[in-house]
Design a protein around this motif. Structure first.
Motif, PDB file in Angstrom:
ATOM      1  N   ILE A 127      67.856  28.870  54.748  1.00 31.99           N
ATOM      2  CA  ILE A 127      68.603  30.092  55.040  1.00 31.99           C
ATOM      3  C   ILE A 127      67.802  31.269  54.488  1.00 31.99           C
ATOM      4  O   ILE A 127      67.586  31.373  53.279  1.00 31.99           O
ATOM      5  CB  ILE A 127      69.994  30.061  54.396  1.00 31.99           C
ATOM      6  CG1 ILE A 127      70.837  28.943  54.997  1.00 31.99           C
ATOM      7  CG2 ILE A 127      70.693  31.411  54.570  1.00 31.99           C
ATOM      8  CD1 ILE A 127      72.166  28.744  54.297  1.00 31.99           C
ATOM      9  N   LEU A 128      67.336  32.137  55.369  1.00 33.88           N
ATOM     10  CA  LEU A 128      66.550  33.294  54.955  1.00 33.88           C
ATOM     11  C   LEU A 128      67.108  34.552  55.589  1.00 33.88           C
ATOM     12  O   LEU A 128      67.445  34.563  56.777  1.00 33.88           O
ATOM     13  CB  LEU A 128      65.080  33.128  55.375  1.00 33.88           C
ATOM     14  CG  LEU A 128      64.323  31.910  54.829  1.00 33.88           C
ATOM     15  CD1 LEU A 128      62.926  31.865  55.434  1.00 33.88           C
ATOM     16  CD2 LEU A 128      64.251  31.938  53.306  1.00 33.88           C
ATOM     17  N   MET A 129      67.211  35.611  54.797  1.00 37.19           N
ATOM     18  CA  MET A 129      67.588  36.894  55.348  1.00 37.19           C
ATOM     19  C   MET A 129      66.388  37.512  56.044  1.00 37.19           C
ATOM     20  O   MET A 129      65.239  37.293  55.643  1.00 37.19           O
ATOM     21  CB  MET A 129      68.104  37.823  54.245  1.00 37.19           C
ATOM     22  CG  MET A 129      69.401  37.333  53.612  1.00 37.19           C
ATOM     23  SD  MET A 129      70.185  38.562  52.532  1.00 37.19           S
ATOM     24  CE  MET A 129      68.941  38.716  51.253  1.00 37.19           C
ATOM     25  N   HIS A 130      66.649  38.295  57.087  1.00 39.62           N
ATOM     26  CA  HIS A 130      65.579  38.938  57.848  1.00 39.62           C
ATOM     27  C   HIS A 130      65.756  40.451  57.800  1.00 39.62           C
ATOM     28  O   HIS A 130      66.885  40.960  57.699  1.00 39.62           O
ATOM     29  CB  HIS A 130      65.589  38.455  59.297  1.00 39.62           C
ATOM     30  CG  HIS A 130      65.202  37.013  59.451  1.00 39.62           C
ATOM     31  ND1 HIS A 130      66.003  35.977  59.011  1.00 39.62           N
ATOM     32  CD2 HIS A 130      64.096  36.440  59.984  1.00 39.62           C
ATOM     33  CE1 HIS A 130      65.402  34.818  59.275  1.00 39.62           C
ATOM     34  NE2 HIS A 130      64.252  35.071  59.862  1.00 39.62           N
ATOM     35  N   ASP A 131      64.634  41.161  57.869  1.00 42.17           N
ATOM     36  CA  ASP A 131      64.714  42.613  57.851  1.00 42.17           C
ATOM     37  C   ASP A 131      65.007  43.157  59.245  1.00 42.17           C
ATOM     38  O   ASP A 131      65.249  42.387  60.187  1.00 42.17           O
ATOM     39  CB  ASP A 131      63.432  43.221  57.271  1.00 42.17           C
ATOM     40  CG  ASP A 131      62.188  42.906  58.103  1.00 42.17           C
ATOM     41  OD1 ASP A 131      62.317  42.565  59.299  1.00 42.17           O
ATOM     42  OD2 ASP A 131      61.070  43.025  57.548  1.00 42.17           O
ATOM     43  N   GLU A 132      64.974  44.466  59.373  1.00 39.95           N
ATOM     44  CA  GLU A 132      65.328  45.089  60.654  1.00 39.95           C
ATOM     45  C   GLU A 132      64.343  44.737  61.762  1.00 39.95           C
ATOM     46  O   GLU A 132      64.661  44.868  62.950  1.00 39.95           O
ATOM     47  CB  GLU A 132      65.418  46.610  60.501  1.00 39.95           C
ATOM     48  CG  GLU A 132      64.153  47.285  60.021  1.00 39.95           C
ATOM     49  CD  GLU A 132      64.024  47.317  58.512  1.00 39.95           C
ATOM     50  OE1 GLU A 132      63.125  48.040  58.019  1.00 39.95           O
ATOM     51  OE2 GLU A 132      64.816  46.636  57.830  1.00 39.95           O
ATOM     52  N   ASP A 133      63.166  44.261  61.390  1.00 40.41           N
ATOM     53  CA  ASP A 133      62.175  43.853  62.386  1.00 40.41           C
ATOM     54  C   ASP A 133      62.241  42.358  62.683  1.00 40.41           C
ATOM     55  O   ASP A 133      61.408  41.833  63.430  1.00 40.41           O
ATOM     56  CB  ASP A 133      60.763  44.210  61.906  1.00 40.41           C
ATOM     57  CG  ASP A 133      60.573  45.719  61.760  1.00 40.41           C
ATOM     58  OD1 ASP A 133      61.086  46.454  62.626  1.00 40.41           O
ATOM     59  OD2 ASP A 133      59.930  46.142  60.781  1.00 40.41           O
ATOM     60  N   GLY A 134      63.226  41.700  62.080  1.00 35.00           N
ATOM     61  CA  GLY A 134      63.381  40.269  62.315  1.00 35.00           C
ATOM     62  C   GLY A 134      62.456  39.397  61.502  1.00 35.00           C
ATOM     63  O   GLY A 134      62.335  38.199  61.771  1.00 35.00           O
ATOM     64  N   GLU A 135      61.806  39.969  60.487  1.00 33.40           N
ATOM     65  CA  GLU A 135      60.885  39.192  59.673  1.00 33.40           C
ATOM     66  C   GLU A 135      61.613  38.614  58.457  1.00 33.40           C
ATOM     67  O   GLU A 135      62.407  39.301  57.816  1.00 33.40           O
ATOM     68  CB  GLU A 135      59.712  40.062  59.221  1.00 33.40           C
ATOM     69  CG  GLU A 135      58.850  40.551  60.380  1.00 33.40           C
ATOM     70  CD  GLU A 135      57.653  41.343  59.904  1.00 33.40           C
ATOM     71  OE1 GLU A 135      57.540  41.581  58.686  1.00 33.40           O
ATOM     72  OE2 GLU A 135      56.834  41.726  60.758  1.00 33.40           O
ATOM     73  N   PRO A 136      61.330  37.349  58.120  1.00 32.48           N
ATOM     74  CA  PRO A 136      62.013  36.727  56.988  1.00 32.48           C
ATOM     75  C   PRO A 136      61.520  37.272  55.658  1.00 32.48           C
ATOM     76  O   PRO A 136      60.357  37.667  55.526  1.00 32.48           O
ATOM     77  CB  PRO A 136      61.653  35.242  57.144  1.00 32.48           C
ATOM     78  CG  PRO A 136      60.316  35.263  57.817  1.00 32.48           C
ATOM     79  CD  PRO A 136      60.367  36.438  58.766  1.00 32.48           C
ATOM     80  N   GLY A 137      62.432  37.303  54.681  1.00 38.00           N
ATOM     81  CA  GLY A 137      62.046  37.740  53.345  1.00 38.00           C
ATOM     82  C   GLY A 137      61.597  36.578  52.488  1.00 38.00           C
ATOM     83  O   GLY A 137      60.442  36.459  52.123  1.00 38.00           O
ATOM     84  N   GLY A 138      62.536  35.702  52.167  1.00 40.02           N
ATOM     85  CA  GLY A 138      62.229  34.541  51.346  1.00 40.02           C
ATOM     86  C   GLY A 138      62.268  34.803  49.858  1.00 40.02           C
ATOM     87  O   GLY A 138      62.123  33.880  49.053  1.00 40.02           O
ATOM     88  N   ASN A 139      62.472  36.059  49.454  1.00 39.94           N
ATOM     89  CA  ASN A 139      62.423  36.402  48.037  1.00 39.94           C
ATOM     90  C   ASN A 139      63.570  35.775  47.252  1.00 39.94           C
ATOM     91  O   ASN A 139      63.362  35.171  46.197  1.00 39.94           O
ATOM     92  CB  ASN A 139      62.443  37.921  47.857  1.00 39.94           C
ATOM     93  CG  ASN A 139      61.370  38.613  48.656  1.00 39.94           C
ATOM     94  OD1 ASN A 139      61.641  39.123  49.745  1.00 39.94           O
ATOM     95  ND2 ASN A 139      60.139  38.626  48.160  1.00 39.94           N
ATOM     96  N   LEU A 140      64.790  35.919  47.754  1.00 38.18           N
ATOM     97  CA  LEU A 140      65.932  35.350  47.048  1.00 38.18           C
ATOM     98  C   LEU A 140      65.894  33.828  47.076  1.00 38.18           C
ATOM     99  O   LEU A 140      66.326  33.167  46.129  1.00 38.18           O
ATOM    100  CB  LEU A 140      67.243  35.866  47.644  1.00 38.18           C
ATOM    101  CG  LEU A 140      67.560  37.330  47.369  1.00 38.18           C
ATOM    102  CD1 LEU A 140      68.827  37.743  48.107  1.00 38.18           C
ATOM    103  CD2 LEU A 140      67.731  37.576  45.867  1.00 38.18           C
ATOM    104  N   TRP A 141      65.401  33.254  48.166  1.00 40.45           N
ATOM    105  CA  TRP A 141      65.265  31.811  48.250  1.00 40.45           C
ATOM    106  C   TRP A 141      64.342  31.319  47.128  1.00 40.45           C
ATOM    107  O   TRP A 141      64.643  30.346  46.432  1.00 40.45           O
ATOM    108  CB  TRP A 141      64.702  31.424  49.610  1.00 40.45           C
ATOM    109  CG  TRP A 141      64.835  29.979  49.974  1.00 40.45           C
ATOM    110  CD1 TRP A 141      65.793  29.405  50.758  1.00 40.45           C
ATOM    111  CD2 TRP A 141      63.958  28.904  49.571  1.00 40.45           C
ATOM    112  NE1 TRP A 141      65.580  28.050  50.863  1.00 40.45           N
ATOM    113  CE2 TRP A 141      64.464  27.718  50.148  1.00 40.45           C
ATOM    114  CE3 TRP A 141      62.807  28.840  48.788  1.00 40.45           C
ATOM    115  CZ2 TRP A 141      63.861  26.472  49.962  1.00 40.45           C
ATOM    116  CZ3 TRP A 141      62.198  27.592  48.586  1.00 40.45           C
ATOM    117  CH2 TRP A 141      62.729  26.435  49.176  1.00 40.45           C
ATOM    118  N   ALA A 142      63.221  32.000  46.971  1.00 43.70           N
ATOM    119  CA  ALA A 142      62.262  31.628  45.929  1.00 43.70           C
ATOM    120  C   ALA A 142      62.860  31.793  44.540  1.00 43.70           C
ATOM    121  O   ALA A 142      62.651  30.960  43.645  1.00 43.70           O
ATOM    122  CB  ALA A 142      60.997  32.469  46.069  1.00 43.70           C
ATOM    123  N   ILE A 143      63.622  32.860  44.337  1.00 42.90           N
ATOM    124  CA  ILE A 143      64.272  33.081  43.046  1.00 42.90           C
ATOM    125  C   ILE A 143      65.260  31.958  42.754  1.00 42.90           C
ATOM    126  O   ILE A 143      65.332  31.442  41.632  1.00 42.90           O
ATOM    127  CB  ILE A 143      64.972  34.453  43.025  1.00 42.90           C
ATOM    128  CG1 ILE A 143      63.921  35.565  42.948  1.00 42.90           C
ATOM    129  CG2 ILE A 143      65.945  34.554  41.850  1.00 42.90           C
ATOM    130  CD1 ILE A 143      64.492  36.950  43.162  1.00 42.90           C
TER     131      ILE A 143
END
Length: 213
Positions: A112-128
């Motif tokens: 489960i990854l959040m995506h920005d307005e351009d549809g790109e995944p973040g992954g930061n919270l997943w890694a945390i």
């Protein structure tokens, strides 16, 4: 009253049904109702559970719930008729089990990854979330300190976690879009590799995983 505490993980008797969008929305609602200021976001939970699935050791179910909701160790939330321990632990258990089964199968893992307005995944919270699980069981992961090749598997996870300033709650982008996508891809591959790396230890200890109860 919450159900009796058990250990996590424990063997899965049957394949678990992954959470659908409605289930995830309900889990988010439970987090908001039970611990609105400190509960994990779903992306962070996903990374947290992935690390717990990879870990060679069990973690008590009560410790899982407390950490997920951001409570003090051993503290449980004030459940009511609309927000019960049984429902929360059932949803958490199914989600954990589906992650464990996908990693064990070597396919079908979709974080489960959040995506920005351009549809790109973040992954930061997943890694945390992943690193939070390691910090709960530092002794369980010591083998990576003595194995340089295996330890490198944490590099993309550390890089993505390092972009998030937990004090300010702000994300400081340090990677290009292409590098970020590569880091996310590498992070997913690392999850499979770390699960396999600790599989012999889990098998020896009888701790191959599934769910909190």
């Amino acid at each position: 009253a919450p159900p009796a505490e058990s250990a996590m993980p424990s063997p899965a008797p049957a394949p678990s049904l992954p959470l659908n969008d409605e289930d995830l929305a309900r889990l988010d609602e439970l987090f908001e109702a039970l611990s609105p200021d400190t509960a994990m976001l779903l992306e962070e939970l996903d990374g947290f559970f992935t690390a717990l699935a990879c870990s060679p050791d069990r973690l008590p179910a009560g410790a899982v719930v407390s950490e997920v909701l951001g409570l003090e160790p051993g503290q449980l939330p004030a459940y009511d008729a609309d927000h019960t321990a049984e429902e929360l632990e059932a949803l958490l258990g199914r989600h954990f089990a589906s992650i464990d089964e996908a990693l064990r199968a070597g396919q079908g893992f979709a974080p489960i990854l959040m995506h920005d307005e351009d549809g790109e995944p973040g992954g930061n919270l997943w890694a945390i979330g992943f690193l939070r699980a390691i910090n709960l069981q530092p002794d369980s992961w010591k083998a990576l300190d003595e194995d340089a090749e295996a330890g490198d598997l944490l590099d993309p996870i550390g890089a993505l976690a390092g972009e998030f300033d937990e004090d300010s709650g702000e994300l400081r982008r340090t990677m290009s879009s292409a590098d970020r996508q590569q880091a996310v891809d590498d992070m997913i591959e690392s999850a499979f590799a770390l699960y396999d790396y600790f599989s012999p230890v889990r098998a020896d200890a009888g701790t191959r995983g599934d769910r909190p109860h």
